[in-house]
Design an enzyme around this catalytic site. Structure first.
Site, PDB file in Angstrom:
ATOM      1  N   GLY A 122       2.147 -20.040 -31.326  1.00 56.55           N
ATOM      2  CA  GLY A 122       3.293 -19.404 -30.685  1.00 56.55           C
ATOM      3  C   GLY A 122       4.095 -20.402 -29.871  1.00 56.55           C
ATOM      4  N   ASP A 153      -6.058 -23.998 -25.137  1.00 59.28           N
ATOM      5  CA  ASP A 153      -6.111 -25.310 -24.473  1.00 59.28           C
ATOM      6  C   ASP A 153      -4.884 -26.155 -24.818  1.00 59.28           C
ATOM      7  OD1 ASP A 153      -8.498 -24.946 -23.112  1.00 59.28           O
ATOM      8  OD2 ASP A 153      -9.682 -25.354 -24.904  1.00 59.28           O
ATOM      9  N   ARG A 190      -1.294  11.038 -20.424  1.00 59.24           N
ATOM     10  CA  ARG A 190      -2.461  10.266 -20.859  1.00 59.24           C
ATOM     11  C   ARG A 190      -1.990   8.902 -21.365  1.00 59.24           C
ATOM     12  NH1 ARG A 190      -4.394  13.794 -18.513  1.00 59.24           N
ATOM     13  NH2 ARG A 190      -6.153  15.174 -19.044  1.00 59.24           N
ATOM     14  N   ASP A 240       4.118 -11.287 -30.837  1.00 63.67           N
ATOM     15  CA  ASP A 240       5.183 -10.943 -29.882  1.00 63.67           C
ATOM     16  C   ASP A 240       6.582 -11.160 -30.445  1.00 63.67           C
ATOM     17  OD1 ASP A 240       3.433 -12.231 -26.936  1.00 63.67           O
ATOM     18  OD2 ASP A 240       3.201 -10.413 -28.115  1.00 63.67           O
ATOM     19  N   GLY A 297      -3.036 -17.019 -29.229  1.00 64.04           N
ATOM     20  CA  GLY A 297      -3.641 -15.748 -29.643  1.00 64.04           C
ATOM     21  C   GLY A 297      -3.745 -15.661 -31.164  1.00 64.04           C
TER      22      GLY A 297
END
Ligand code: F6P
Length: 372
Positions: free
Chosen positions: A110, A75, A290, A135, A12
């Site tokens: 990561g 990948d 909400r 993260d 990411g």
């Protein structure tokens, strides 16, 4: 002839990637005149030998840019989709590194990237990696670049959502990223003043959350803010998944393996978790709820000053370790210092939040409900 190094960004995207690319390129040029080539789209570009030269012109003006100028992908070298087949491209990658006469390869990514880089190291490629993820779930390092910027974005979102919460006396559920770990939800929940913080590490009881909201109401607080990591789940669902995944596993199966299998099953609730919780809380409390899912906003835009500097320091140290021939390492953050750690150590597990972590203790001490 000047040496040539390669670099790629994988997994990411996060703010700070371009700052790290710039740091590595400028340090190489300034200290040794070495050349840097950037492979496009993660390990796929390395397998397809798609790259660009990263000279002074390409490295200028990218410090503040979000994303990655090289592109990224998820990948994997050893399981790469090629013409509809899954192919092990490791040997092709080794040959491409030889053809380009790479002295070494910098991989920015990561947890998955650390694993892929280790595989390439075992295949004979000189690699050094940097920890990148919003993260903050990479073990052996206190933090990773991207996390601080995402924390700021999520915190500002929670700040802003207080307006509608107190104006309409609502339960506002803010979902952060964090598929397996809850650092982002915990950090932003604390910084943003959330009343309830829900983490993948602590399966929650909807009943207990409702009780906390009712208790707030009895104290005259007519709204509540719930910060929830996308990978969180109700205790009933957790127990069901745990029974299912452990049915065929050995008793001594590592906790991380079980957590990963449970997280995969919980995937079917991705981006639905919060809506399910909102519905339950409306039913139990009778209050409007909400949901705001922050999603990829948390990975967008210019890096924070902290992430710019962290990425810069990590990149510069990576080059120093490369010059010293200290390969097969990840440059880790340890307090106020940086330390090269063996890639083997970084792939053992994810960095889950310990139940006795100071952030958890502070939250509990202040009466923030964690759902347990
Ligand atoms: O790994 C970082 C991360 O942002 C996770 O927090 C999130 O669950 C995932 O990536 C989203 O992946 P993608 O961008 O491939 O949808």
């Amino acid at each position: 002839m000047a040496e040539t190094y390669g670099i790629l960004t994988s997994g990411g995207d996060t703010p700070g990637l371009n700052a790290a690319i710039r740091s590595i390129g400028k340090t190489l040029m300034h200290l040794s005149g070495a050349k840097l080539i950037g492979f496009n789209d993660g390990f796929r570009g390395l397998a397809e030998n798609r790259f660009c030269t990263l000279g002074d012109r390409e490295l200028s003006g990218i410090l503040i840019r979000g994303g990655t100028i090289l592109g990224s992908s998820r990948d994997k070298p050893h399981r790469m989709p090629v013409n509809g087949e899954i192919v092990d491209m490791t040997d092709v990658i080794v040959e491409n590194c030889r053809k380009n006469q790479l002295t070494g390869l910098f991989c920015l990514g990561g947890g998955g990237t650390q694993k892929n880089a280790l595989r390439l190291a075992k295949a004979g490629i000189n690699v050094i990696t940097l920890p990148k993820t919003i993260d903050n779930d990479i073990i052996e390092t206190d933090t990773s670049f991207g996390f601080d910027t995402a924390l700021g974005i999520a915190t500002e979102a929670i700040d802003r959502l207080h307006s509608t919460a107190h104006s309409h006396h609502r339960i506002i559920i803010v979902e952060t990223m964090g598929h397996n770990v809850g650092w982002l939800a915990l950090g932003a929940g604390l910084a943003g003043g959330a009343d309830v913080i829900l983490l993948p590490e602590i399966p929650y009881s909807e009943k207990k959350i409702a009780e906390a909201i009712e208790k707030r109401r009895s104290m005259g607080k007519r709204f509540s803010i719930v910060a929830i990591a996308e990978g969180s789940m109700p205790i009933e669902r957790y127990r069901k998944f745990r029974r299912e995944v452990t049915a065929d596993l050995q008793p001594d199966t590592p906790k991380g393996v079980i957590a990963k299998l449970i997280a995969v099953r919980n995937d079917e609730y991705r981006n639905r978790n919060s809506a399910v919780l909102a519905e339950s809380l409306e039913k139990i409390t009778g209050k409007e709820a909400r949901v705001t899912i922050l999603g990829h906003l948390q990975r967008g835009g210019s890096p924070s000053a902290y992430d710019r500097n962290l990425a810069t320091h990590l990149g510069s140290r990576a080059v120093q370790e490369a010059f010293a021939g200290n390969w097969e390492k990840m440059i880790a953050v340890r307090g106020s210092s940086l330390k090269p750690v063996s890639l083997e150590k970084t792939v053992r597990d994810k960095k889950y939040i310990p139940h006795n972590h100071p952030w958890i203790i502070s939250a509990k001490n202040m009466g923030i409900t964690l759902g347990d």
